[in-house]
Design an enzyme around this catalytic site. Structure first.
Site, PDB file in Angstrom:
ATOM      1  N   ARG A  61       0.772  -1.300  -0.163  1.00  0.00           N
ATOM      2  CA  ARG A  61       0.120   0.031  -0.101  1.00  0.00           C
ATOM      3  C   ARG A  61       0.754   1.293  -0.212  1.00  0.00           C
ATOM      4  NH1 ARG A  61      -5.069  -1.418   4.098  1.00  0.00           N
ATOM      5  NH2 ARG A  61      -6.431  -2.105   1.998  1.00  0.00           N
ATOM      6  N   LYS A 112     -14.799 -16.012   7.439  1.00  0.00           N
ATOM      7  CA  LYS A 112     -16.321 -15.895   7.668  1.00  0.00           C
ATOM      8  C   LYS A 112     -17.055 -15.423   6.430  1.00  0.00           C
ATOM      9  CE  LYS A 112     -16.905 -12.872  11.057  1.00  0.00           C
ATOM     10  NZ  LYS A 112     -16.636 -11.487  11.803  1.00  0.00           N
ATOM     11  N   GLY A 162      -6.199  -8.352   1.954  1.00  0.00           N
ATOM     12  CA  GLY A 162      -4.730  -8.300   2.813  1.00  0.00           C
ATOM     13  C   GLY A 162      -4.324  -9.798   2.835  1.00  0.00           C
ATOM     14  N   GLY A 184     -12.296  -4.848   1.410  1.00  0.00           N
ATOM     15  CA  GLY A 184     -13.432  -4.487   1.509  1.00  0.00           C
ATOM     16  C   GLY A 184     -13.935  -3.603   0.410  1.00  0.00           C
TER      17      GLY A 184
HETATM   18  C1  3PG Z   1      -8.842  -1.781   4.763  1.00  0.00           C
HETATM   19  O1  3PG Z   1      -7.673  -2.185   5.381  1.00  0.00           O
HETATM   20  O2  3PG Z   1      -9.894  -2.521   4.567  1.00  0.00           O
HETATM   21  C2  3PG Z   1      -8.975  -0.353   4.592  1.00  0.00           C
HETATM   22  O3  3PG Z   1      -7.741   0.337   4.971  1.00  0.00           O
HETATM   23  C3  3PG Z   1      -9.998   0.288   5.424  1.00  0.00           C
HETATM   24  O4  3PG Z   1      -9.888  -0.273   6.802  1.00  0.00           O
HETATM   25  P1  3PG Z   1     -11.110  -0.314   7.772  1.00  0.00           P
HETATM   26  O5  3PG Z   1     -11.584  -1.565   7.397  1.00  0.00           O
HETATM   27  O6  3PG Z   1     -10.545  -0.557   9.206  1.00  0.00           O
HETATM   28  O7  3PG Z   1     -12.312   0.646   7.494  1.00  0.00           O
HETATM   29 MG    MG Z   2     -11.269  -3.847   6.003  1.00  0.00          MG
END
Ligand code: 3PG
Ligand code: MG
Length: 400
Positions: free
Chosen positions: A40, A201, A354, A377
Site C-alpha cells: 500500500r 467468515k 490483505g 472490502g
Molecule cells: C482496509 O484495510 O480494509 C482499509 O484500510 C479500511 O480499513 P477499515 O476496514 O478499518 O475501515
Molecule cells: Mg477492511
C-alpha cells in the site's frame, strides 16, 4: 465506469507552489511494530512522485488500524514515515497530531516541495464520524486534495468525503487505476468470469456472494466460509467453523445461483485436524463428512485440482480470500495450489484482500497477477456494483 467521470490530477490544473493534501491508505499489516507488507506504500508512490515533480508541497494523511477515536501508541504512523523515506528517497516530516494549531504551523513552515505526514487520522473521533469541524481542520492544511486511498473508499469518513467536498478534489493514480480496472470487470469482463472467494467468515462476504452470482459464470468458494454452504445443504462438517445464523442467506444465494445458471463450486475434500496448529496431525476427508472432533482447515488435493480446472478455463478471474489457514504449513497447500492456478491462467487476473495478497507474497507469485488491488472490502463492494462514497465524491457531476 458510469458515464460520469472520475476527476484526475489533470483536473486540478497547475500544481506548482500548491499544497496538496493526499489521502493515502497506509493501513498496512504490522508484526511487532514492523511493516510486514508495504504494497500500500509502494502502490501510492507514483502518485506522490508525480505530484512532487509538478512542484507541489505534500501533506499526507492516513488511518492505521482501528484505534476508535483515541491515540494508541502502537498505531502511530512513524514506521510509515520511515518506509516512505526509503521508498521515495526523500525526507518526510512526521507530525504527532493530525489537526490543530501546531499542525497548521508545521505545515506552513514546511518548505516548498516537502512532504509532511500527519498522525493517524482515526486517533480523532471526528474522522470516522465525518465530523464537520474535523473535515474543515484538515481542509485548512492545503489548497487542493488528492485521494489515492482506494482501500478506504468504502468509508464515508472525514478525510475521504468531508475534505473532498471542501477542496478542489481529484483521484490519484492508484485510485484511478483501481477504478478503471474494477470498472472493466463490471462492464465488460472477458468470459468465463470466475470469482474465487475464501476466508474465514461467510458473513463478511455474503453480500459479495449475492451480487457476484448475478455477474460471474462460476463462483469458487473455499476457506472456512465454504462450510456454511456445505452445512446449510445438510453436510456434516464436524468441528469446522460455521455461522449457522447465515444458513438461510447461504441457501438463498445457492438458489439464486441455480436460477441464473451460475456454478457455485465447493471443495469436495478438505484437510482436517483436531486444531489449527502447525504441529497438528492432518487427514484428508470428504468436505461433507468431517468427523466429530476434527475441523477442516484447508481444501484438499482433489478440491485444488477441481478449482484449478475451473480457473484454467476462465477469461477473467477475481480472487479474494485464502482457501485455508495458509499461515500454518500443514494448511497452506490449498491456497498455494489456487495461487499457482490463478498465476498460471491465461485470464485477466485481479486479486484483492490483505490475506490473499500476503499469501501471494509468501508464494512469490505477485508479479504474475495482472492487478493487485489495494482494496479488500473496497474492491468487493465496488464489484457488488455499489457506489463507494470515496469514489462518488471524486466524480464529475456528483452533487453531494
Ligand atoms: C482496509 O484495510 O480494509 C482499509 O484500510 C479500511 O480499513 P477499515 O476496514 O478499518 O475501515
Ligand atoms: Mg477492511
Amino acid at each position: 465506469m458510469s458515464p460520469r467521470r472520475l476527476r484526475t490530477i489533470e483536473d486540478l490544473g497547475d500544481l506548482a507552489a500548491q499544497t496538496v493534501l493526499v489521502r493515502c491508505d497506509f493501513n498496512v499489516p504490522l508484526e511487532d511494530g514492523r511493516i510486514s507488507d508495504d504494497l500500500r506504500i509502494t502502490a501510492t508512490a507514483p502518485t506522490l512522485r508525480e505530484l512532487l515533480e509538478k512542484g507541489a508541497t505534500l501533506v499526507l494523511c492516513s488511518h492505521l488500524g482501528r484505534p476508535k477515536g483515541r491515540p494508541v501508541d502502537s498505531l502511530r504512523l512513524d514506521p510509515i514515515a520511515e518506509r516512505l523515506r526509503e521508498v521515495l528517497g526523500q525526507d518526510v516530516y512526521k507530525l504527532d497530531q493530525a489537526v490543530g494549531p501546531d499542525v497548521q504551523r508545521a505545515v506552513m513552515a514546511a518548505g516548498a516541495g516537502s512532504m509532511t505526514l500527519l498522525e493517524n487520522l482515526r486517533f480523532d473521533p471526528g474522522e470516522e464520524a465525518n465530523d464537520t469541524s474535523f473535515a474543515e481542520a484538515l481542509s485548512r492544511l492545503a489548497d487542493v486534495y488528492v485521494d489515492d486511498a482506494f482501500g478506504a473508499a468504502h468509508r464515508a469518513h472525514a478525510s475521504v468525503v468531508g475534505v473532498a467536498q471542501r477542496l478542489p478534489a481529484a483521484a490519484g493514480r492508484l485510485m484511478q487505476r483501481e477504478v478503471e480496472v474494477l470498472s472493466s470487470l463490471l462492464d465488460g469482463a472477458e468470459r468465463p468470469f470466475v470469482a474465487v472467494l475464501g476466508g474465514a467468515k461467510v458473513s463478511d462476504k455474503l453480500s459479495a456472494v449475492q451480487a457476484l452470482v448475478l455477474r460471474v459464470d462460476a463462483l469458487v468458494v473455499g476457506g472456512a466460509m465454504a462450510f456454511s454452504f456445505i452445512a446449510a445443504a445438510g453436510g456434516d462438517i464436524g468441528g469446522s467453523l460455521v455461522e449457522p445464523d447465515r444458513y438461510d442467506d447461504v441457501r438463498e444465494a445457492a438458489a439464486l445461483a441455480e436460477s441464473t445458471g451460475t456454478l457455485i463450486q465447493l471443495p469436495t475434500e478438505v484437510v482436517a485436524a483436531p486444531e489449527p496448529a502447525a504441529s497438528a496431525d492432518t487427514t484428508v476427508v470428504r468436505a461433507d463428512s468431517v468427523p466429530e472432533g476434527l475441523m477442516g482447515l484447508d481444501i484438499g488435493p482433489r478440491a485444488v485440482r477441481d478449482f484449478a480446472r475451473t480457473i484454467a478455463g476462465a477469461g477473467t478471474i477475481l480472487w479474494n480470500g485464502p482457501m485455508g489457514m495458509f499461515e500454518l504449513g500443514p494448511f497452506s497447500a490449498g491456497t498455494r495450489g489456487v495461487a499457482e492456478a490463478v498465476a498460471g491462467a491465461d485470464a485477466f487476473t485481479v486479486v484483492g484482500g490483505g490475506d490473499t495478497l500476503a499469501a501471494l507474497g509468501q508464494f512469490g507469485l505477485r508479479d504474475a497477477i495482472d492487478h493487485l488491488s489495494t482494496g479488500g472490502g473496497a474492491s468487493l463492494e465496488f464489484l457488488e456494483g455499489r457506489v463507494l462514497p470515496g469514489v462518488a465524491v471524486l466524480t464529475a457531476g456528483e452533487t453531494s
